[in-house]
Design an enzyme around this catalytic site. Sequence first.
Site, PDB file in Angstrom:
ATOM      1  N   LYS A  22      56.579  35.699  14.245  1.00 32.74           N
ATOM      2  CA  LYS A  22      55.326  35.488  14.996  1.00 32.74           C
ATOM      3  C   LYS A  22      54.441  34.445  14.313  1.00 32.74           C
ATOM      4  O   LYS A  22      53.982  33.496  14.954  1.00 32.74           O
ATOM      5  CB  LYS A  22      54.579  36.821  15.105  1.00 32.74           C
ATOM      6  CG  LYS A  22      53.132  36.689  15.507  1.00 32.74           C
ATOM      7  CD  LYS A  22      52.412  38.022  15.392  1.00 32.74           C
ATOM      8  CE  LYS A  22      50.927  37.898  15.502  1.00 32.74           C
ATOM      9  NZ  LYS A  22      50.275  37.379  14.275  1.00 32.74           N
ATOM     10  N   ASN A  23      54.202  34.639  13.014  1.00 28.74           N
ATOM     11  CA  ASN A  23      53.231  33.770  12.358  1.00 28.74           C
ATOM     12  C   ASN A  23      53.735  32.339  12.199  1.00 28.74           C
ATOM     13  O   ASN A  23      52.932  31.415  12.038  1.00 28.74           O
ATOM     14  CB  ASN A  23      52.809  34.354  11.010  1.00 28.74           C
ATOM     15  CG  ASN A  23      51.860  35.536  11.189  1.00 28.74           C
ATOM     16  OD1 ASN A  23      51.364  35.784  12.292  1.00 28.74           O
ATOM     17  ND2 ASN A  23      51.628  36.285  10.120  1.00 28.74           N
ATOM     18  N   CYS A 117      43.134  40.228  16.259  1.00 32.52           N
ATOM     19  CA  CYS A 117      42.968  41.450  15.468  1.00 32.52           C
ATOM     20  C   CYS A 117      41.787  41.305  14.516  1.00 32.52           C
ATOM     21  O   CYS A 117      41.780  40.425  13.650  1.00 32.52           O
ATOM     22  CB  CYS A 117      44.243  41.736  14.671  1.00 32.52           C
ATOM     23  SG  CYS A 117      45.599  42.309  15.689  1.00 32.52           S
ATOM     24  N   ARG A 122      36.885  37.670   9.249  1.00 36.33           N
ATOM     25  CA  ARG A 122      37.915  36.650   9.008  1.00 36.33           C
ATOM     26  C   ARG A 122      37.294  35.252   9.139  1.00 36.33           C
ATOM     27  O   ARG A 122      37.421  34.592  10.164  1.00 36.33           O
ATOM     28  CB  ARG A 122      39.084  36.849   9.972  1.00 36.33           C
ATOM     29  CG  ARG A 122      39.756  38.211   9.793  1.00 36.33           C
ATOM     30  CD  ARG A 122      40.890  38.443  10.752  1.00 36.33           C
ATOM     31  NE  ARG A 122      42.122  37.806  10.349  1.00 36.33           N
ATOM     32  CZ  ARG A 122      43.264  37.884  11.041  1.00 36.33           C
ATOM     33  NH1 ARG A 122      43.303  38.552  12.165  1.00 36.33           N
ATOM     34  NH2 ARG A 122      44.354  37.277  10.617  1.00 36.33           N
ATOM     35  N   PRO A 123      36.630  34.803   8.071  1.00 33.48           N
ATOM     36  CA  PRO A 123      35.933  33.517   8.137  1.00 33.48           C
ATOM     37  C   PRO A 123      36.911  32.346   8.234  1.00 33.48           C
ATOM     38  O   PRO A 123      38.084  32.483   7.875  1.00 33.48           O
ATOM     39  CB  PRO A 123      35.171  33.465   6.811  1.00 33.48           C
ATOM     40  CG  PRO A 123      35.928  34.358   5.892  1.00 33.48           C
ATOM     41  CD  PRO A 123      36.540  35.429   6.734  1.00 33.48           C
ATOM     42  N   ILE A 124      36.412  31.193   8.720  1.00 38.10           N
ATOM     43  CA  ILE A 124      37.268  29.994   8.750  1.00 38.10           C
ATOM     44  C   ILE A 124      36.611  28.834   7.990  1.00 38.10           C
ATOM     45  O   ILE A 124      36.874  27.669   8.270  1.00 38.10           O
ATOM     46  CB  ILE A 124      37.643  29.579  10.203  1.00 38.10           C
ATOM     47  CG1 ILE A 124      36.396  29.312  11.047  1.00 38.10           C
ATOM     48  CG2 ILE A 124      38.530  30.606  10.865  1.00 38.10           C
ATOM     49  CD1 ILE A 124      36.714  28.528  12.325  1.00 38.10           C
ATOM     50  N   ASP A 125      35.772  29.194   7.012  1.00 36.96           N
ATOM     51  CA  ASP A 125      35.073  28.138   6.272  1.00 36.96           C
ATOM     52  C   ASP A 125      36.026  27.182   5.553  1.00 36.96           C
ATOM     53  O   ASP A 125      35.735  25.997   5.418  1.00 36.96           O
ATOM     54  CB  ASP A 125      34.101  28.776   5.256  1.00 36.96           C
ATOM     55  CG  ASP A 125      34.817  29.726   4.302  1.00 36.96           C
ATOM     56  OD1 ASP A 125      35.353  30.745   4.766  1.00 36.96           O
ATOM     57  OD2 ASP A 125      34.870  29.431   3.102  1.00 36.96           O
ATOM     58  N   ASP A 307      50.150  42.428   5.507  1.00 32.52           N
ATOM     59  CA  ASP A 307      50.624  42.827   6.844  1.00 32.52           C
ATOM     60  C   ASP A 307      51.634  43.977   6.787  1.00 32.52           C
ATOM     61  O   ASP A 307      52.082  44.451   7.835  1.00 32.52           O
ATOM     62  CB  ASP A 307      51.255  41.621   7.568  1.00 32.52           C
ATOM     63  CG  ASP A 307      50.189  40.680   8.117  1.00 32.52           C
ATOM     64  OD1 ASP A 307      48.993  41.019   8.050  1.00 32.52           O
ATOM     65  OD2 ASP A 307      50.562  39.600   8.620  1.00 32.52           O
ATOM     66  N   ARG A 400      51.375  42.352  20.716  1.00 29.99           N
ATOM     67  CA  ARG A 400      51.084  40.992  20.251  1.00 29.99           C
ATOM     68  C   ARG A 400      52.189  40.466  19.356  1.00 29.99           C
ATOM     69  O   ARG A 400      52.354  39.258  19.225  1.00 29.99           O
ATOM     70  CB  ARG A 400      49.862  41.016  19.314  1.00 29.99           C
ATOM     71  CG  ARG A 400      48.539  40.981  19.948  1.00 29.99           C
ATOM     72  CD  ARG A 400      47.512  41.057  18.796  1.00 29.99           C
ATOM     73  NE  ARG A 400      46.217  41.411  19.296  1.00 29.99           N
ATOM     74  CZ  ARG A 400      45.423  40.595  19.962  1.00 29.99           C
ATOM     75  NH1 ARG A 400      45.780  39.365  20.166  1.00 29.99           N
ATOM     76  NH2 ARG A 400      44.267  41.003  20.398  1.00 29.99           N
TER      77      ARG A 400
HETATM   78  C1  UD1 Z   1      47.360  35.043   8.160  1.00 35.98           C
HETATM   79  C2  UD1 Z   1      48.296  35.820   9.058  1.00 35.98           C
HETATM   80  C3  UD1 Z   1      47.931  37.298   9.023  1.00 35.98           C
HETATM   81  C4  UD1 Z   1      47.887  37.821   7.588  1.00 35.98           C
HETATM   82  C5  UD1 Z   1      47.038  36.915   6.705  1.00 35.98           C
HETATM   83  C6  UD1 Z   1      47.138  37.266   5.221  1.00 35.98           C
HETATM   84  C7  UD1 Z   1      48.868  34.200  10.744  1.00 35.98           C
HETATM   85  C8  UD1 Z   1      48.710  33.756  12.148  1.00 35.98           C
HETATM   86  N1  UD1 Z   1      48.167  35.310  10.384  1.00 35.98           N
HETATM   87  O1  UD1 Z   1      46.040  35.235   8.671  1.00 35.98           O
HETATM   88  O2  UD1 Z   1      48.914  37.991   9.771  1.00 35.98           O
HETATM   89  O3  UD1 Z   1      47.332  39.113   7.569  1.00 35.98           O
HETATM   90  O4  UD1 Z   1      47.449  35.544   6.833  1.00 35.98           O
HETATM   91  O5  UD1 Z   1      48.466  37.173   4.804  1.00 35.98           O
HETATM   92  O6  UD1 Z   1      49.622  33.630   9.988  1.00 35.98           O
HETATM   93  N2  UD1 Z   1      39.545  33.344   4.004  1.00 35.98           N
HETATM   94  C9  UD1 Z   1      38.289  32.811   3.766  1.00 35.98           C
HETATM   95  N3  UD1 Z   1      37.970  31.639   4.401  1.00 35.98           N
HETATM   96  C10 UD1 Z   1      38.813  31.004   5.256  1.00 35.98           C
HETATM   97  C11 UD1 Z   1      40.078  31.570   5.483  1.00 35.98           C
HETATM   98  C12 UD1 Z   1      40.421  32.741   4.847  1.00 35.98           C
HETATM   99  O7  UD1 Z   1      37.503  33.351   3.002  1.00 35.98           O
HETATM  100  O8  UD1 Z   1      38.454  29.948   5.782  1.00 35.98           O
HETATM  101  C13 UD1 Z   1      39.937  34.592   3.317  1.00 35.98           C
HETATM  102  C14 UD1 Z   1      40.169  35.753   4.288  1.00 35.98           C
HETATM  103  O9  UD1 Z   1      38.966  36.427   4.585  1.00 35.98           O
HETATM  104  C15 UD1 Z   1      41.174  36.599   3.544  1.00 35.98           C
HETATM  105  C16 UD1 Z   1      42.003  35.565   2.768  1.00 35.98           C
HETATM  106  O10 UD1 Z   1      41.213  34.384   2.732  1.00 35.98           O
HETATM  107  O11 UD1 Z   1      40.522  37.408   2.610  1.00 35.98           O
HETATM  108  C17 UD1 Z   1      43.342  35.234   3.387  1.00 35.98           C
HETATM  109  O12 UD1 Z   1      43.163  34.884   4.753  1.00 35.98           O
HETATM  110  P1  UD1 Z   1      44.187  33.916   5.512  1.00 35.98           P
HETATM  111  O13 UD1 Z   1      45.393  33.712   4.671  1.00 35.98           O
HETATM  112  O14 UD1 Z   1      43.434  32.718   5.972  1.00 35.98           O
HETATM  113  O15 UD1 Z   1      44.564  34.780   6.785  1.00 35.98           O
HETATM  114  P2  UD1 Z   1      44.885  34.251   8.222  1.00 35.98           P
HETATM  115  O16 UD1 Z   1      45.440  32.868   8.145  1.00 35.98           O
HETATM  116  O17 UD1 Z   1      43.735  34.490   9.154  1.00 35.98           O
END
Ligand code: UD1
Length: 421
Positions: A22-23, A117, A122-125, A307, A400
């Site tokens: 999936k990912n 989910c 889940r920030p995207i900064d 996961d 999903r």
């Molecule tokens: C991806 C996976 C999800 C999995 C996660 C962690 C996909 C589509 N989803 O989610 O299934 O649970 O990896 O292995 O591949 N963070 C920040 N800022 C950011 C981005 C992340 O602080 O801009 C933090 C998050 O809050 C979290 C950590 O970084 O604590 C890891 O998150 P991330 O690896 O980005 O998870 P996803 O890509 O959303």
Amino acid sequence: MARYEICGGNPLQGSVTISGAKNAAVAILPAALLVKGKCRVENVPDISDVRILLDILADLGADIRYEAPGVVLLDCTNIVSTHPNPELVRKMRASYYLMGALLGRFHKANVALPGGCNFASRPIDQHIKGFAALGADVDENEDYVNLTPGPGGLQGNRISLDVVSVGATVNIMLAAVLLPGQTVIENAAKEPHIVDLANFLNTMGAHISGAGTDTVKIRGVESLQGGTYGIIPDQIEAGTYLAAVAAAGGNVLVRNVIPKHMECITSKLEEMGAKFINYDDAIRVQSDGRLQHTTVKTRPYPGFPTDMQAQICVCMALAEGISRLTESVYETRFFGYCTELASMGADILINGKTAIVTGQKQLKGATVRAHDLRAGAALVIAGLVAEGTTRVENIHFIERGYERLVEKLTALGADIRRIED
Ligand code: UD1
């Protein structure tokens, strides 16, 4: 609303074939936006997140056809819109990859913030930091991210991530592939799907090296051309079946896996008493269902995946002794399922980032709700083991990410039905 009804107690026997990851699929399908030409993608899982993503791409103008089950032909040559349908975007998490892909192809993008989910904030900064470092002007509000070229235009750059983020690593790779110059991502995520995305893009003509290490280098190319690519097997789907057999007992050959990707999971289940035999692309798992306590801490790959936290928690809930499960990626993830497991008789005490799980001889059937994808998978495992009938509600979360779950478990001897109200 649909639900699963599971009569627990059957050991699992036979073989199961794991679907495409999936990912990886949710990164590779948007990556096709960068390609002028036909992409033939094999091993695409038929799950709702993929269906939504294909609908978004089709709505943008991509020509999409299924050549056979699991084989998708995509041609994004004639896409002109950089504004994907916000209602569809909000239905899933990984729609944020449209930002990087559209920015890379058109140097602009206007994308709604994703849904999906929500087991944690889940920030995207870090994604935004990456886009800005590549030269984009970022205008972000509570609904949208609007990306346009900054005064100096877009070009490669060096970006050091403040946290190891799968999503930011993928998004920066997508945005950088077609930019002039070299982009270097430091402190990059190393998950198997990062490597899969790099392999897909390189097959189409990109120059990416270092994927799978913490430094990914992208030398920009002028264009990508079409080609054929097969998605890797799903590490987490495979891990879920391994955990199910460990907990329920049985003897199952799990086919279409990359055993190396599974080591972080099998090593813990082995400590708990399950037995494994590795083949080139399959793993046999055997368990008599009697498990021992263990200690697990989730970490980015190659650590134990967050996961798989909920699924191994069910094994711990049935193991002899007291286990400790520490979450270090998404701290609030326990709340998605521990109360539900408690209603089935599990003894779980949450103390900050750690769940202390006192194993019970048996769980009992109950009506429980999935609050996210992996939490839902864990409730299904609990239902397979529990005495009596378990009803799992909110199964759209599970669908999903798990292809033909009921069919696959039924073939292994489980008593599980999907009931549509
Ligand atoms: C991806 C996976 C999800 C999995 C996660 C962690 C996909 C589509 N989803 O989610 O299934 O649970 O990896 O292995 O591949 N963070 C920040 N800022 C950011 C981005 C992340 O602080 O801009 C933090 C998050 O809050 C979290 C950590 O970084 O604590 C890891 O998150 P991330 O690896 O980005 O998870 P996803 O890509 O959303």
